[in-house]
Design an enzyme around this catalytic site. Structure first.
Site, PDB file in Angstrom:
ATOM      1  N   HIS A  57       1.095  -1.324  -0.156  1.00 24.83           N
ATOM      2  CA  HIS A  57      -0.079  -0.394   0.271  1.00 24.83           C
ATOM      3  C   HIS A  57       0.810   0.880   0.071  1.00 24.83           C
ATOM      4  O   HIS A  57       1.517   1.848   1.135  1.00 24.83           O
ATOM      5  CB  HIS A  57      -0.997  -0.054   1.360  1.00 24.83           C
ATOM      6  CG  HIS A  57      -1.765   1.147   1.226  1.00 24.83           C
ATOM      7  ND1 HIS A  57      -2.558   0.493   0.205  1.00 24.83           N
ATOM      8  CD2 HIS A  57      -2.699   2.431   1.940  1.00 24.83           C
ATOM      9  CE1 HIS A  57      -4.552   2.156   0.019  1.00 24.83           C
ATOM     10  NE2 HIS A  57      -3.796   2.503   1.082  1.00 24.83           N
ATOM     11  N   HIS A  59       0.764   5.624  -1.751  1.00 21.18           N
ATOM     12  CA  HIS A  59       0.257   6.771  -1.611  1.00 21.18           C
ATOM     13  C   HIS A  59       2.294   7.605  -2.423  1.00 21.18           C
ATOM     14  O   HIS A  59       2.225   8.094  -1.276  1.00 21.18           O
ATOM     15  CB  HIS A  59      -0.599   7.100  -1.710  1.00 21.18           C
ATOM     16  CG  HIS A  59      -1.570   6.579  -0.445  1.00 21.18           C
ATOM     17  ND1 HIS A  59      -2.568   6.283  -2.255  1.00 21.18           N
ATOM     18  CD2 HIS A  59      -2.320   6.257   0.300  1.00 21.18           C
ATOM     19  CE1 HIS A  59      -3.896   5.727  -1.274  1.00 21.18           C
ATOM     20  NE2 HIS A  59      -3.739   5.297   0.559  1.00 21.18           N
ATOM     21  N   HIS A 209     -11.411   3.616  -3.962  1.00 26.83           N
ATOM     22  CA  HIS A 209     -11.083   4.281  -3.064  1.00 26.83           C
ATOM     23  C   HIS A 209     -11.351   3.701  -1.475  1.00 26.83           C
ATOM     24  O   HIS A 209     -10.641   3.045  -0.833  1.00 26.83           O
ATOM     25  CB  HIS A 209     -10.955   5.619  -2.901  1.00 26.83           C
ATOM     26  CG  HIS A 209     -10.147   6.163  -2.317  1.00 26.83           C
ATOM     27  ND1 HIS A 209     -11.082   6.648  -0.889  1.00 26.83           N
ATOM     28  CD2 HIS A 209      -8.825   6.575  -1.800  1.00 26.83           C
ATOM     29  CE1 HIS A 209      -9.357   7.540  -0.024  1.00 26.83           C
ATOM     30  NE2 HIS A 209      -9.172   7.464  -0.353  1.00 26.83           N
ATOM     31  N   ARG A 212     -16.679   5.715   1.029  1.00 33.26           N
ATOM     32  CA  ARG A 212     -16.481   6.792   1.402  1.00 33.26           C
ATOM     33  C   ARG A 212     -16.771   7.729  -0.355  1.00 33.26           C
ATOM     34  O   ARG A 212     -16.813   8.950  -0.760  1.00 33.26           O
ATOM     35  CB  ARG A 212     -15.929   7.919   2.061  1.00 33.26           C
ATOM     36  CG  ARG A 212     -16.117   7.479   3.513  1.00 33.26           C
ATOM     37  CD  ARG A 212     -14.970   8.017   4.675  1.00 33.26           C
ATOM     38  NE  ARG A 212     -13.359   6.942   4.209  1.00 33.26           N
ATOM     39  CZ  ARG A 212     -12.741   7.460   4.325  1.00 33.26           C
ATOM     40  NH1 ARG A 212     -12.307   8.410   3.435  1.00 33.26           N
ATOM     41  NH2 ARG A 212     -11.575   6.698   4.722  1.00 33.26           N
ATOM     42  N   HIS A 232      -9.698   1.154   0.931  1.00 32.76           N
ATOM     43  CA  HIS A 232      -9.567   1.445   2.573  1.00 32.76           C
ATOM     44  C   HIS A 232     -10.718   0.924   3.018  1.00 32.76           C
ATOM     45  O   HIS A 232     -12.376   1.429   2.281  1.00 32.76           O
ATOM     46  CB  HIS A 232      -9.411   2.221   2.228  1.00 32.76           C
ATOM     47  CG  HIS A 232      -8.560   3.477   1.407  1.00 32.76           C
ATOM     48  ND1 HIS A 232      -8.281   4.158   0.256  1.00 32.76           N
ATOM     49  CD2 HIS A 232      -6.929   3.713   2.253  1.00 32.76           C
ATOM     50  CE1 HIS A 232      -7.028   4.871   0.398  1.00 32.76           C
ATOM     51  NE2 HIS A 232      -6.449   3.993   1.494  1.00 32.76           N
ATOM     52  N   GLU A 235     -11.249   2.183   8.486  1.00 31.78           N
ATOM     53  CA  GLU A 235      -9.654   2.811   9.091  1.00 31.78           C
ATOM     54  C   GLU A 235      -9.939   3.213  10.628  1.00 31.78           C
ATOM     55  O   GLU A 235      -9.046   3.631  11.944  1.00 31.78           O
ATOM     56  CB  GLU A 235      -8.707   3.705   8.292  1.00 31.78           C
ATOM     57  CG  GLU A 235      -6.988   4.546   8.567  1.00 31.78           C
ATOM     58  CD  GLU A 235      -6.867   5.240   7.751  1.00 31.78           C
ATOM     59  OE1 GLU A 235      -7.282   5.421   6.424  1.00 31.78           O
ATOM     60  OE2 GLU A 235      -5.365   5.570   7.843  1.00 31.78           O
ATOM     61  N   HIS A 269      -5.892  -1.229   5.987  1.00 30.04           N
ATOM     62  CA  HIS A 269      -6.590  -0.669   6.794  1.00 30.04           C
ATOM     63  C   HIS A 269      -7.244  -2.030   8.016  1.00 30.04           C
ATOM     64  O   HIS A 269      -6.848  -2.469   8.739  1.00 30.04           O
ATOM     65  CB  HIS A 269      -7.044   0.539   7.485  1.00 30.04           C
ATOM     66  CG  HIS A 269      -6.080   1.434   6.629  1.00 30.04           C
ATOM     67  ND1 HIS A 269      -4.439   1.775   6.738  1.00 30.04           N
ATOM     68  CD2 HIS A 269      -6.535   2.476   6.363  1.00 30.04           C
ATOM     69  CE1 HIS A 269      -4.546   2.397   5.945  1.00 30.04           C
ATOM     70  NE2 HIS A 269      -5.455   3.000   5.358  1.00 30.04           N
ATOM     71  N   ASP A 320       1.770   3.216   2.839  1.00 30.49           N
ATOM     72  CA  ASP A 320       0.976   4.124   2.878  1.00 30.49           C
ATOM     73  C   ASP A 320       1.104   5.695   2.711  1.00 30.49           C
ATOM     74  O   ASP A 320       1.489   5.751   1.729  1.00 30.49           O
ATOM     75  CB  ASP A 320       0.064   3.534   4.443  1.00 30.49           C
ATOM     76  CG  ASP A 320      -1.058   4.248   3.997  1.00 30.49           C
ATOM     77  OD1 ASP A 320      -1.494   5.761   2.543  1.00 30.49           O
ATOM     78  OD2 ASP A 320      -2.167   4.469   5.100  1.00 30.49           O
TER      79      ASP A 320
HETATM   80  C1  NGQ Z   1      -5.763   8.789   1.206  1.00 29.64           C
HETATM   81  N1  NGQ Z   1      -5.173   7.708   3.213  1.00 29.64           N
HETATM   82  O1  NGQ Z   1      -6.306   7.789   0.093  1.00 29.64           O
HETATM   83  O2  NGQ Z   1      -4.468   8.985   0.924  1.00 29.64           O
HETATM   84  C2  NGQ Z   1      -6.217   7.794   2.559  1.00 29.64           C
HETATM   85  C3  NGQ Z   1      -7.055   9.350   2.915  1.00 29.64           C
HETATM   86  C4  NGQ Z   1      -9.087   9.283   2.685  1.00 29.64           C
HETATM   87  C5  NGQ Z   1      -5.640   6.981   4.910  1.00 29.64           C
HETATM   88  N2  NGQ Z   1      -6.254   6.335   4.557  1.00 29.64           N
HETATM   89  C6  NGQ Z   1      -8.276  10.241   2.974  1.00 29.64           C
HETATM   90  N3  NGQ Z   1      -4.296   6.436   5.209  1.00 29.64           N
HETATM   91  O3  NGQ Z   1      -8.371   7.974   3.020  1.00 29.64           O
HETATM   92  O4  NGQ Z   1     -10.113   9.604   2.659  1.00 29.64           O
HETATM   93 ZN    ZN Z   2      -4.503   4.804   1.117  1.00 29.53          ZN
END
Ligand code: NGQ
Ligand code: ZN
Length: 453
Positions: A57, A59, A209, A212, A232, A235, A269, A320
């Site tokens: 994972h 980004h 993603h 959400r 995701h 989390e 997560h 991550d």
């Molecule tokens: C992300 N990061 O997509 O980079 C997410 C934050 C979200 C983590 N979840 C943004 N660690 O989940 O809306």
């Molecule tokens: Zn992530």
């Protein structure tokens, strides 16, 4: 034909001595022969050799934010959600050249610490105002370009991000660079699939993603993909509460009931599960992608490792947001967080695996191979020849051997006792240094100075 000779290597059946490893021109292992006394013309690896670790994972762009999002925000209640606002402001400055420079730096660091495969969960698709680049997959392709430069294996997961909250809420302005409708997303996937043909050590999957960011119908439409499919899930506590109020179910519970979870899937997560969710998820065959240093950094909570593992659940590790970029750091925190929570020691170990370092490494090699959908994670015929040679003479490892040496690697010291990293039969890191380290770091420094100015 490439040949290595390892004094000690961790094979699927355990440690073996004097192991001759041969790989073909494509970098795939063709034979593994323990007890080969003469090394012949093979490249000799004198330290303990373990399979390259999959990092499931990433980004990548967030590497440039690491350490830059710690300042107390004016609101005075810093959280995952305020960090996310900081991240949205940060991406508004990032060009494709910047993204590639940061990705290359991240990949070099990963390789120098023993990761040989990186799963890039890629959602930063467009310009800051949301308009696509002339090539809609421009940003995705920059990850492939970085991987071609650094040599790391890449699992590219273009991410579908359409909404700003559970099941259809409007996106926030800061989310504009992430958004696609299903047709735009399909165009990115197709373009990446074509580009992949020139990248022998890359493979393609998808990443809705989160609950959400997509609707149930969108998730459904993606669910016949051959995988890997990463999402995701669960989390943050607030995310669980919002899911319960919108659907009556917790996120993992909802996915278990509504998505065809199986070995193609990796839930990133999955921090907040009930024991019943953990057991059902374990049975589904999906992997949980744990990102311990990021989960700690963002205040997510602590994954209940024993409950999920006792149910037979598969785990993998990722870095991550890249506040850490080393397998040993993720594994160390994964175990030590359990110790803090349970007031116990050697939590990840079992009767048949008394060394937690070995138990954790074995688990994330197997789970990481599954979650990345690539032939990695083992020194065995048919697997890609990804090898990590530890530096047995390093003070951190001196005096240790076998599983105890893995414990020392994971649980002690701050330095990086790694000598060589091989990907697909090519030694990319020697004496702990990636061949392109200086050039990549110079470009990264110039980039990050400008981005943080
Ligand atoms: C992300 N990061 O997509 O980079 C997410 C934050 C979200 C983590 N979840 C943004 N660690 O989940 O809306
Ligand atoms: Zn992530």
């Amino acid at each position: 034909m490439t040949r290595f000779h390892a004094a000690q290597a961790l094979l699927p059946g355990g440690w073996a001595r004097d192991v001759a490893i041969e790989a073909d021109a494509a970098g795939i292992i063709t034979s593994v022969d323990p007890g080969t006394v003469s090394a012949g013309d093979a490249e000799r690896l004198f330290g303990h050799v373990v399979p390259g670790v999959p990092n499931i994972h990433s980004h990548a762009f967030q590497r440039a934010m690491a350490g830059a999002a710690e300042r107390r925000s004016p609101a005075g209640r810093d959280s995952f959600w305020t960090w996310r606002e900081t991240m949205y402001r940060f991406v508004a400055r990032l060009t494709p050249d910047d993204a590639e420079a940061v990705a290359a730096q991240l990949q070099v660091e990963c390789l120098e610490h023993g990761f040989t495969q990186l799963t890039e969960f890629h959602y930063l698709h467009h310009r800051p105002d949301g308009t696509p680049y002339a090539d809609r997959a421009e940003m995705a392709l920059r990850h492939l370009a970085a991987a071609a430069e650094t040599g790391i294996g890449l699992t590219l997961l273009p991410s579908l991000y359409r909404h700003g909250g559970i099941f259809g809420a409007d996106p926030a302005p800061g989310q504009r660079p992430f958004l696609n409708d299903p047709d735009g997303f399909r165009a990115i996937l197709d373009r990446c699939a074509t580009a992949m043909r020139d990248h022998p050590h890359a493979n393609l999957g998808i990443a809705p993603h989160s609950l959400r960011a997509v609707t149930p119908a969108m998730l459904d439409a993606l669910s016949d993909h051959p995988g890997p499919i990463h999402i995701h899930a669960a989390e943050q506590v607030r995310e669980v509460e919002e899911c319960v109020s919108a659907t009556g179910a917790r996120p993992v519970e909802w996915l278990l009931a509504n998505a065809p979870l199986d070995a193609r899937w990796c839930l990133i997560h999955a921090t907040h599960m009930t024991p019943a969710e953990a057991a059902a998820l374990a049975r589904s065959g999906a992997t949980v992608g744990l990102c311990p240093t990021t989960e700690a950094s963002l205040g997510d909570g602590i994954f209940d490792l024993p409950t999920y593992r006792e149910a037979g659940g598969a785990i993998a590790i990722g870095t991550d947001s890249h506040v850490g970029t080393a397998p040993r750091e993720e594994l160390r925190l994964l175990e030590t967080a359990q110790r803090l929570r349970l007031h116990a020691r050697s939590v990840a170990a079992g009767d048949d695996a008394p060394h937690p370092g070995r138990a954790l490494l074995g688990a994330v090699l197997a789970g990481g191979a599954r979650a990345s959908g690539a032939p990695v994670g083992a020194i065995a015929p048919g697997c890609r020849c990804d090898l990590v040679e530890l530096d047995d003479g390093h003070p951190t490892l001196a005096g240790h051997a076998g599983d105890a040496l893995l414990d020392a690697w994971v649980f002690s010291g701050q330095e990086n006792p790694l000598r060589t990293t091989v990907v697909a039969g090519r030694a990319l890191v020697r004496d702990g240094r990636h061949a392109a380290r200086d050039a990549v770091a110079a470009r990264y420094r110039e980039t990050v100075r400008r981005l943080l100015a």
